[in-house]
Design an enzyme around this catalytic site. Structure first.
Site, PDB file in Angstrom:
ATOM      1  NE  ARG A  37      66.955  76.600  54.394  1.00 56.17           N
ATOM      2  CZ  ARG A  37      65.508  76.176  55.122  1.00 56.17           C
ATOM      3  NH1 ARG A  37      65.619  75.053  55.264  1.00 56.17           N
ATOM      4  NH2 ARG A  37      64.336  76.340  54.199  1.00 56.17           N
ATOM      5  NE  ARG A  41      67.068  72.492  62.299  1.00 55.57           N
ATOM      6  CZ  ARG A  41      66.035  71.449  62.037  1.00 55.57           C
ATOM      7  NH1 ARG A  41      65.482  71.184  63.008  1.00 55.57           N
ATOM      8  NH2 ARG A  41      65.270  71.787  60.977  1.00 55.57           N
ATOM      9  NE  ARG A  50      69.655  78.495  64.646  1.00 55.77           N
ATOM     10  CZ  ARG A  50      68.582  78.654  65.426  1.00 55.77           C
ATOM     11  NH1 ARG A  50      69.263  79.543  66.551  1.00 55.77           N
ATOM     12  NH2 ARG A  50      67.125  78.304  65.282  1.00 55.77           N
ATOM     13  CG  ASP A  86      63.484  81.994  56.656  1.00 55.92           C
ATOM     14  OD1 ASP A  86      64.782  80.460  56.901  1.00 55.92           O
ATOM     15  OD2 ASP A  86      62.370  82.197  56.888  1.00 55.92           O
ATOM     16  CE1 TYR A 164      56.410  78.912  55.219  1.00 56.71           C
ATOM     17  CE2 TYR A 164      57.446  79.649  53.039  1.00 56.71           C
ATOM     18  CZ  TYR A 164      57.163  78.590  54.101  1.00 56.71           C
ATOM     19  OH  TYR A 164      58.018  77.700  53.904  1.00 56.71           O
TER      20      TYR A 164
HETATM   21  O1  1CP Z   1      72.250  77.952  53.957  1.00 58.39           O
HETATM   22  C1  1CP Z   1      71.581  78.218  53.142  1.00 58.39           C
HETATM   23  O2  1CP Z   1      70.880  77.561  52.312  1.00 58.39           O
HETATM   24  C2  1CP Z   1      70.700  79.754  53.800  1.00 58.39           C
HETATM   25  C3  1CP Z   1      70.304  80.404  54.543  1.00 58.39           C
HETATM   26  C4  1CP Z   1      69.038  80.293  54.439  1.00 58.39           C
HETATM   27  C5  1CP Z   1      67.841  79.510  52.900  1.00 58.39           C
HETATM   28  C6  1CP Z   1      68.290  80.307  51.814  1.00 58.39           C
HETATM   29  C7  1CP Z   1      67.683  79.781  55.033  1.00 58.39           C
HETATM   30  C8  1CP Z   1      68.000  79.316  56.628  1.00 58.39           C
HETATM   31  N1  1CP Z   1      65.809  79.605  55.112  1.00 58.39           N
HETATM   32  C9  1CP Z   1      66.597  79.515  53.434  1.00 58.39           C
HETATM   33  C10 1CP Z   1      65.377  80.059  52.759  1.00 58.39           C
HETATM   34  C11 1CP Z   1      63.765  79.731  53.176  1.00 58.39           C
HETATM   35  N2  1CP Z   1      63.292  79.837  53.956  1.00 58.39           N
HETATM   36  C12 1CP Z   1      63.186  79.234  51.927  1.00 58.39           C
HETATM   37  C13 1CP Z   1      63.544  78.877  50.703  1.00 58.39           C
HETATM   38  C14 1CP Z   1      63.979  77.565  50.123  1.00 58.39           C
HETATM   39  C15 1CP Z   1      63.611  76.719  50.711  1.00 58.39           C
HETATM   40  O3  1CP Z   1      62.558  76.535  49.615  1.00 58.39           O
HETATM   41  O4  1CP Z   1      63.563  75.980  51.484  1.00 58.39           O
HETATM   42  C16 1CP Z   1      62.622  79.257  53.062  1.00 58.39           C
HETATM   43  C17 1CP Z   1      60.466  78.324  52.469  1.00 58.39           C
HETATM   44  C18 1CP Z   1      62.188  79.124  54.718  1.00 58.39           C
HETATM   45  C19 1CP Z   1      60.637  79.008  55.489  1.00 58.39           C
HETATM   46  C20 1CP Z   1      61.924  77.840  56.108  1.00 58.39           C
HETATM   47  N3  1CP Z   1      62.355  78.623  57.159  1.00 58.39           N
HETATM   48  C21 1CP Z   1      61.096  76.919  56.382  1.00 58.39           C
HETATM   49  C22 1CP Z   1      60.479  75.820  55.954  1.00 58.39           C
HETATM   50  C23 1CP Z   1      59.236  75.416  56.605  1.00 58.39           C
HETATM   51  C24 1CP Z   1      58.459  74.531  55.507  1.00 58.39           C
HETATM   52  O5  1CP Z   1      57.238  75.886  55.260  1.00 58.39           O
HETATM   53  O6  1CP Z   1      58.377  73.811  55.458  1.00 58.39           O
HETATM   54  C25 1CP Z   1      62.195  76.143  57.285  1.00 58.39           C
HETATM   55  C26 1CP Z   1      62.125  74.792  58.460  1.00 58.39           C
HETATM   56  C27 1CP Z   1      62.778  77.932  58.179  1.00 58.39           C
HETATM   57  C28 1CP Z   1      64.385  77.958  58.957  1.00 58.39           C
HETATM   58  C29 1CP Z   1      65.201  77.670  58.501  1.00 58.39           C
HETATM   59  N4  1CP Z   1      65.597  78.647  57.395  1.00 58.39           N
HETATM   60  C30 1CP Z   1      67.257  78.324  57.523  1.00 58.39           C
HETATM   61  C31 1CP Z   1      67.715  77.878  58.601  1.00 58.39           C
HETATM   62  C32 1CP Z   1      69.283  76.709  58.773  1.00 58.39           C
HETATM   63  C33 1CP Z   1      66.467  77.210  58.946  1.00 58.39           C
HETATM   64  C34 1CP Z   1      66.292  75.575  59.760  1.00 58.39           C
HETATM   65  C35 1CP Z   1      65.714  76.098  61.983  1.00 58.39           C
HETATM   66  C36 1CP Z   1      67.228  76.288  62.652  1.00 58.39           C
HETATM   67  O7  1CP Z   1      68.166  75.799  62.142  1.00 58.39           O
HETATM   68  O8  1CP Z   1      66.784  76.538  63.519  1.00 58.39           O
END
Ligand code: 1CP
Length: 366
Positions: A37, A41, A50, A86, A164
């Site tokens: 990540r 943010r 964003r 994602d 999910y």
């Molecule tokens: O910089 C990076 O790492 C690349 C971008 C990235 C990656 C690798 C994002 C962007 N998401 C992911 C993978 C991801 N998404 C995972 C696997 C990694 C982990 O375990 O964290 C998972 C479980 C998700 C699902 C997801 N997407 C969540 C988790 C929700 C939960 O169940 O707790 C969330 C909050 C997101 C949204 C998201 N994805 C990425 C970002 C930057 C965000 C935040 C939202 C936004 O910026 O508006």
């Protein structure tokens, strides 16, 4: 043809291959480092870019994904980048609707409720077409990164995506998806198999588009016990790596693969013998113990507690030093044990990266 795997000589030449070398188990002068990540943010420029845009609209724009991938590289001396996307784009490609609800996270308005709901999924998924926007983002980013560092592609693993698709969002107990494993084991395997098939095509497509390494996120591994892990996670993780590696071998390509099975302590030894080059660790695992359990067969990645980034800079440096002493400086990629949080200070990330480079260079001289 779904996947044309010939090498792409017209991409800019790679200038820093430290991350790839560590992943392959080759000698490195310093320990490479990146953060899960790292686009997020916590960066003001990310929030600004964003602002007011829908999350999945952003994911579908190759230009936006490229910009968000490059942002952290402009600030920090990372040794790798990961494409902005994602894991939930895969269930979308299979026909499910997913929304990103601000403050709540990803949400499926219509999750899978019982075995008949599998009929709602597409029987044949045209990955090249459905996920074309990700492939375009990877190709564009690979050009724009100008060979500075390698670009990592990624996917969610079958069990995590299944969770999910059935829970409809994150969950405390995961009782809905776990009930499937105990009530409908055969249907669960059918779903996991279908996800695996899509994921294999998806990863091969990412390599064809320009990804130089692949990470598989099994973020929800730890909600299973060892028996269920062996039944419902491990076989699919292995299958993915074996099939992707076999197909790449046919065209003489070797793309390092990383597996991140969060909180799956009991799975470490098996994961180290599952065709992956790198096992990524969460922060609850002791580095020396992880080395013992993986028997020097793979490279390791991780595993600083993300919350250590809340510490003062000098303390971060000490924590990093201790971590490097535990893992050693070879066959090792420094990272956090999970993703960064939005309220973290970019200065702390800079301190983390600097400490990894500085201490590992010093240790390599001794
Ligand atoms: O910089 C990076 O790492 C690349 C971008 C990235 C990656 C690798 C994002 C962007 N998401 C992911 C993978 C991801 N998404 C995972 C696997 C990694 C982990 O375990 O964290 C998972 C479980 C998700 C699902 C997801 N997407 C969540 C988790 C929700 C939960 O169940 O707790 C969330 C909050 C997101 C949204 C998201 N994805 C990425 C970002 C930057 C965000 C935040 C939202 C936004 O910026 O508006």
């Amino acid at each position: 043809d779904l996947i044309h795997l010939e090498a792409r000589p017209y991409f800019p030449q790679l200038k820093n291959d430290t991350f790839l070398r560590a992943a392959r188990g080759e000698q490195t002068q310093h320990v490479p480092v990146w953060c899960m990540r790292q686009a997020g943010r916590y960066l003001p420029e990310f929030r600004e870019f964003r602002a007011g845009k829908d999350f999945f609209d952003t994911c579908r724009s190759p230009e936006a994904c490229c910009e968000l991938t490059l942002q952290p590289l402009r600030r920090f001396d990372f040794d790798a980048s990961i494409i902005f996307s994602d894991i939930l784009v895969v269930p979308q490609a299979m026909g499910m609707e997913v929304q990103m609800v601000p403050g709540k996270g990803p949400t499926f308005p219509d999750p899978l409720k019982d075995p008949e709901d599998l009929q709602r999924l597409k029987t044949k998924v045209d990955v090249q077409k459905e996920l074309d926007y990700v492939f375009k983002a990877i190709t564009l980013t690979r050009h724009k990164i100008e060979g500075k560092v390698p670009l990592i592609g990624f996917t969610g693993a079958p069990w995590t995506l299944m969770s999910y698709m059935i829970e409809g969002s994150g969950s405390k107990t995961f009782s809905k998806v776990k009930s499937w494993l105990y009530r409908y084991p055969e249907v669960s395997h059918m779903l996991l198999k279908r996800l695996t098939d899509v994921i294999v095509d998806y990863l091969l497509g990412q390599v064809a588009a320009g990804a130089q390494a692949l990470q598989v996120f099994e973020s929800h591994a730890g909600i299973l016990g060892p028996v269920e892990f062996k039944a419902f996670c491990l076989p699919y993780l292995r299958d993915i790596a074996r099939r992707v590696k076999d197909q790449l071998k046919e065209t003489g390509q070797d793309v390092p693969m990383i597996v991140f099975a969060k909180d799956a302590h009991y799975g470490l030894e098996d994961l180290s013998q599952s065709y992956y080059d790198v096992v990524s660790l969460d922060w609850t695992i002791d580095p020396r113990l992880a080395r013992e359990q993986t028997g020097g067969k793979v490279s390791l990645q991780g595993n600083m507690d993300p919350c250590a980034l809340y510490a003062p800079k000098e303390r971060i440096s000490e924590i990093v030093k201790t971590m490097l002493e535990g893992f050693g400086t070879q066959r090792y990629i420094a990272n956090l044990g999970h993703g960064m949080y939005p309220d973290m200070d970019p200065e702390s990330v800079a301190a983390f990266v600097e400490a990894v480079h500085k201490h590992s260079r010093q240790m390599n001289k001794q």
